[in-house]
Design a protein around this motif. Structure first.
Motif, PDB file in Angstrom:
ATOM      1  N   UNK A  85       0.749  -1.246   0.077  1.00  0.00           N
ATOM      2  CA  UNK A  85       0.030  -0.159   0.075  1.00  0.00           C
ATOM      3  C   UNK A  85       0.860   1.148  -0.021  1.00  0.00           C
ATOM      4  N   UNK A  86       2.143   1.177   0.845  1.00  0.00           N
ATOM      5  CA  UNK A  86       2.861   2.340   0.689  1.00  0.00           C
ATOM      6  C   UNK A  86       3.467   2.670  -0.801  1.00  0.00           C
ATOM      7  N   UNK A  87       3.839   1.547  -1.286  1.00  0.00           N
ATOM      8  CA  UNK A  87       4.510   1.589  -2.638  1.00  0.00           C
ATOM      9  C   UNK A  87       3.469   2.464  -3.557  1.00  0.00           C
ATOM     10  N   UNK A  88       2.001   1.844  -3.475  1.00  0.00           N
ATOM     11  CA  UNK A  88       0.982   2.424  -4.231  1.00  0.00           C
ATOM     12  C   UNK A  88       0.995   4.016  -3.954  1.00  0.00           C
ATOM     13  N   UNK A  89       0.879   4.228  -2.880  1.00  0.00           N
ATOM     14  CA  UNK A  89       0.457   5.654  -2.308  1.00  0.00           C
ATOM     15  C   UNK A  89       1.890   6.643  -2.862  1.00  0.00           C
ATOM     16  N   UNK A  90       3.050   5.926  -2.653  1.00  0.00           N
ATOM     17  CA  UNK A  90       4.029   6.814  -2.987  1.00  0.00           C
ATOM     18  C   UNK A  90       3.984   6.944  -4.549  1.00  0.00           C
ATOM     19  N   UNK A  91       3.714   5.965  -5.241  1.00  0.00           N
ATOM     20  CA  UNK A  91       3.797   6.218  -6.584  1.00  0.00           C
ATOM     21  C   UNK A  91       2.728   7.156  -7.301  1.00  0.00           C
ATOM     22  N   UNK A  92       1.650   6.928  -6.619  1.00  0.00           N
ATOM     23  CA  UNK A  92       0.607   7.968  -6.913  1.00  0.00           C
ATOM     24  C   UNK A  92       0.678   9.342  -6.677  1.00  0.00           C
ATOM     25  N   UNK A  93       1.439   9.411  -5.592  1.00  0.00           N
ATOM     26  CA  UNK A  93       1.872  11.053  -5.112  1.00  0.00           C
ATOM     27  C   UNK A  93       2.937  11.414  -6.317  1.00  0.00           C
ATOM     28  N   UNK A  95       6.286  10.095  -6.407  1.00  0.00           N
ATOM     29  CA  UNK A  95       7.514  10.177  -6.009  1.00  0.00           C
ATOM     30  C   UNK A  95       8.450   9.918  -7.007  1.00  0.00           C
ATOM     31  N   UNK A  96       9.675  10.325  -7.178  1.00  0.00           N
ATOM     32  CA  UNK A  96      10.527  10.170  -8.220  1.00  0.00           C
ATOM     33  C   UNK A  96      11.918   9.600  -7.551  1.00  0.00           C
ATOM     34  N   UNK A  97      12.765   9.370  -8.344  1.00  0.00           N
ATOM     35  CA  UNK A  97      13.973   8.903  -7.497  1.00  0.00           C
ATOM     36  C   UNK A  97      14.757   9.936  -7.011  1.00  0.00           C
ATOM     37  N   UNK A  98      14.678  11.088  -7.285  1.00  0.00           N
ATOM     38  CA  UNK A  98      15.439  12.143  -6.632  1.00  0.00           C
ATOM     39  C   UNK A  98      14.620  12.727  -5.210  1.00  0.00           C
ATOM     40  N   UNK A  99      13.273  12.371  -5.214  1.00  0.00           N
ATOM     41  CA  UNK A  99      12.598  12.692  -4.090  1.00  0.00           C
ATOM     42  C   UNK A  99      12.865  11.614  -2.542  1.00  0.00           C
ATOM     43  N   UNK A 100      11.910  11.881  -1.761  1.00  0.00           N
ATOM     44  CA  UNK A 100      12.753  11.187  -0.454  1.00  0.00           C
ATOM     45  C   UNK A 100      11.411  10.815   0.309  1.00  0.00           C
ATOM     46  N   UNK A 113       9.003   2.333   6.892  1.00  0.00           N
ATOM     47  CA  UNK A 113       9.088   3.506   5.897  1.00  0.00           C
ATOM     48  C   UNK A 113      10.434   3.413   5.289  1.00  0.00           C
ATOM     49  N   UNK A 114      11.610   3.103   6.262  1.00  0.00           N
ATOM     50  CA  UNK A 114      12.776   3.011   5.718  1.00  0.00           C
ATOM     51  C   UNK A 114      13.033   1.547   4.579  1.00  0.00           C
ATOM     52  N   UNK A 115      12.680   0.622   5.009  1.00  0.00           N
ATOM     53  CA  UNK A 115      12.379  -0.401   4.062  1.00  0.00           C
ATOM     54  C   UNK A 115      11.504  -0.264   2.407  1.00  0.00           C
ATOM     55  N   UNK A 116      10.464   0.762   2.904  1.00  0.00           N
ATOM     56  CA  UNK A 116       9.730   1.050   1.401  1.00  0.00           C
ATOM     57  C   UNK A 116      10.734   2.100   0.667  1.00  0.00           C
ATOM     58  N   UNK A 117      11.507   2.824   1.442  1.00  0.00           N
ATOM     59  CA  UNK A 117      12.525   3.912   0.900  1.00  0.00           C
ATOM     60  C   UNK A 117      13.591   3.086   0.231  1.00  0.00           C
ATOM     61  N   UNK A 118      13.991   1.842   0.680  1.00  0.00           N
ATOM     62  CA  UNK A 118      15.326   1.269   0.339  1.00  0.00           C
ATOM     63  C   UNK A 118      15.058   0.361  -1.221  1.00  0.00           C
ATOM     64  N   UNK A 119      13.541   0.110  -1.181  1.00  0.00           N
ATOM     65  CA  UNK A 119      13.276  -0.526  -2.360  1.00  0.00           C
ATOM     66  C   UNK A 119      12.108   0.102  -3.162  1.00  0.00           C
ATOM     67  N   UNK A 120      11.516   1.162  -3.208  1.00  0.00           N
ATOM     68  CA  UNK A 120      10.895   1.869  -4.043  1.00  0.00           C
ATOM     69  C   UNK A 120      11.688   2.420  -5.038  1.00  0.00           C
ATOM     70  N   UNK A 121      11.326   2.194  -6.349  1.00  0.00           N
ATOM     71  CA  UNK A 121      12.061   2.943  -7.617  1.00  0.00           C
ATOM     72  C   UNK A 121      13.636   2.376  -7.385  1.00  0.00           C
ATOM     73  N   UNK A 122      13.870   1.317  -6.779  1.00  0.00           N
ATOM     74  CA  UNK A 122      15.474   0.734  -6.526  1.00  0.00           C
ATOM     75  C   UNK A 122      15.917   1.502  -5.401  1.00  0.00           C
ATOM     76  N   UNK A 123      15.223   2.145  -4.697  1.00  0.00           N
ATOM     77  CA  UNK A 123      16.020   3.196  -3.624  1.00  0.00           C
ATOM     78  C   UNK A 123      15.852   4.333  -3.670  1.00  0.00           C
ATOM     79  N   UNK A 124      15.140   5.140  -2.697  1.00  0.00           N
ATOM     80  CA  UNK A 124      15.275   6.561  -2.407  1.00  0.00           C
ATOM     81  C   UNK A 124      15.937   7.153  -1.287  1.00  0.00           C
ATOM     82  N   UNK A 125      16.424   8.285  -1.010  1.00  0.00           N
ATOM     83  CA  UNK A 125      16.764   8.740   0.363  1.00  0.00           C
ATOM     84  C   UNK A 125      15.682   8.728   1.275  1.00  0.00           C
TER      85      UNK A 125
END
Ligand code: GLY
Length: 361
Positions: A85-93, A95-100, A113-125
């Motif tokens: 669900x986090x991935x879906x919400x982040x992508x609908x928002x 979020x790009x690879x330079x976002x965080x 949230x840290x694991x979502x950040x580590x993996x969404x779009x192959x990892x964001x800050x």
């Protein structure tokens, strides 16, 4: 302001500790995320009403576009389903690879949230803004992020270091006494494993209000010890194991109580007493250690003794599985303020533990 730098090569980050820091989250996040436009702020249903608005306002004030994502409070949110669900919400928002991502909350939010950040779009800050004592002194520092799987806790995860950790000790004022004590077990652990003076100081503080008078210093001392251990062993192949002092037997108590009867800190507290007793029995730890540790734990309303079935203890320590390997590392105190992992023969460990178990039961 107290500042610590976790100087991992190429992934260096600061831990900033100051009262009222939540309101200045914008300027500090902008400093480490110069290119980011969008920030997904993940928090939970307990923390959102307390701090989400304040943090969003601070982040928007420096030009970030911010989306708050609120998950239900509790360990159940560290699930594959919630991660999806986090991935879906982040992508609908958008979020790009330079976002965080910003993790605003306790250990569950930080891990998820840290694991979502580590993996969404192959990892964001991502930035950690821990709001519980446990998250401030432990889980927000060191880059371990994870979710739980049906087979067990933290079984899917990553080492993904944050860009920044912001700690506002004033967040601790809204914790219940039980949640505050939960974190105090880890605070006391740092004294046991690396800092006798700090242990004595916690003894003198005498309870929550005494610690809160020195909250910035207490957070700084704990995070500095964790920082040094993480720098020496980021990937948890040796020294980092000392952070698990009391956790091995503590895990048995958590398991026996189905992760409901005892908080993590309560289980670790009683587990540290076991580890002290075991060390004393083996002649590694000076006599009288368990009484010293019990006296401090009691000041912070933590249990010193928890009962659990013998089979659960054997299973939790992994002695059932590790027998064949012939050895197991167990963290013991050489003295107050110094812990080391000790490689022990599995049969010998089982025998000593059984003796202690029978004395306790
Ligand atoms: N919480 C233990 C560690 O970070 O290694």
């Amino acid at each position: 302001m107290k500042t610590l730098t976790v100087a991992l090569p190429g992934r260096e980050y600061d831990i900033l500790i100051e009262k009222g820091l939540l309101d200045r989250a914008g300027e500090y996040c902008r400093g480490v995320l110069p290119k980011a436009k969008r920030l997904a702020v993940v928090t939970d249903s307990n923390v959102a009403p307390l701090y989400l608005q304040r943090v969003q306002t601070a982040l928007k004030s420096v030009g970030f576009v911010v989306e708050g994502i609120v998950v239900p409070a509790g360990e159940a949110s560290k699930s594959l389903e919630m991660l999806g669900r986090l991935y879906d919400q982040m992508l609908s928002f958008g979020l790009s690879r330079t976002d965080a991502v910003v993790a605003l909350g306790g250990g569950v939010v930080g891990d998820l949230a840290g694991f979502a950040a580590a993996t969404v779009l192959r990892g964001v800050d991502y930035v950690q803004i821990p709001t519980t004592l446990l998250a401030q002194v432990d889980s927000s520092v060191g880059g371990k992020v994870a979710i739980d799987l049906p087979a067990g806790k933290n079984l899917a995860g990553a080492f993904w270091q944050p860009k920044l950790v912001l700690m506002d000790p004033e967040c601790l004022n809204t914790l219940s006494d039980k949640v505050f004590s939960d974190g105090m077990a880890e605070v006391i652990k740092y004294g046991c494993i690396r800092d006798k003076e700090f242990f004595d100081f916690l003894d003198q503080c005498g309870g929550r209000s005494g610690v809160m008078e020195h909250s910035e210093q207490v957070l700084h001392t704990c995070c500095d010890i964790k920082r040094q251990v993480v720098l020496a062993d980021e990937r948890d192949t040796g020294l980092r194991m000392i952070l698990n002092f009391g956790h091995t037997v503590g895990h048995a108590f958590e398991l026996a109580g189905h992760y409901e009867d005892w908080t993590h800190g309560q289980a670790v507290a009683a587990g540290m007493v076991w580890a002290a007793r075991l060390g004393e029995m083996l002649g590694v730890t000076p006599a009288g250690m368990q009484e010293k540790i019990c006296a401090v734990l009691e000041k912070y309303t933590l249990p010193t003794r928890i009962l659990c079935p013998w089979e659960t203890m054997v299973e939790a320590i992994g002695l059932d599985k590790k027998r064949a390997e012939g050895g197991i590392s167990f963290v013991l105190l050489d003295r107050l303020g110094w812990a080391e992992p000790k490689k022990m023969n599995t049969d010998q460990l089982l025998e000593q533990l059984k003796r202690l178990y029978e004395e306790t039961a």
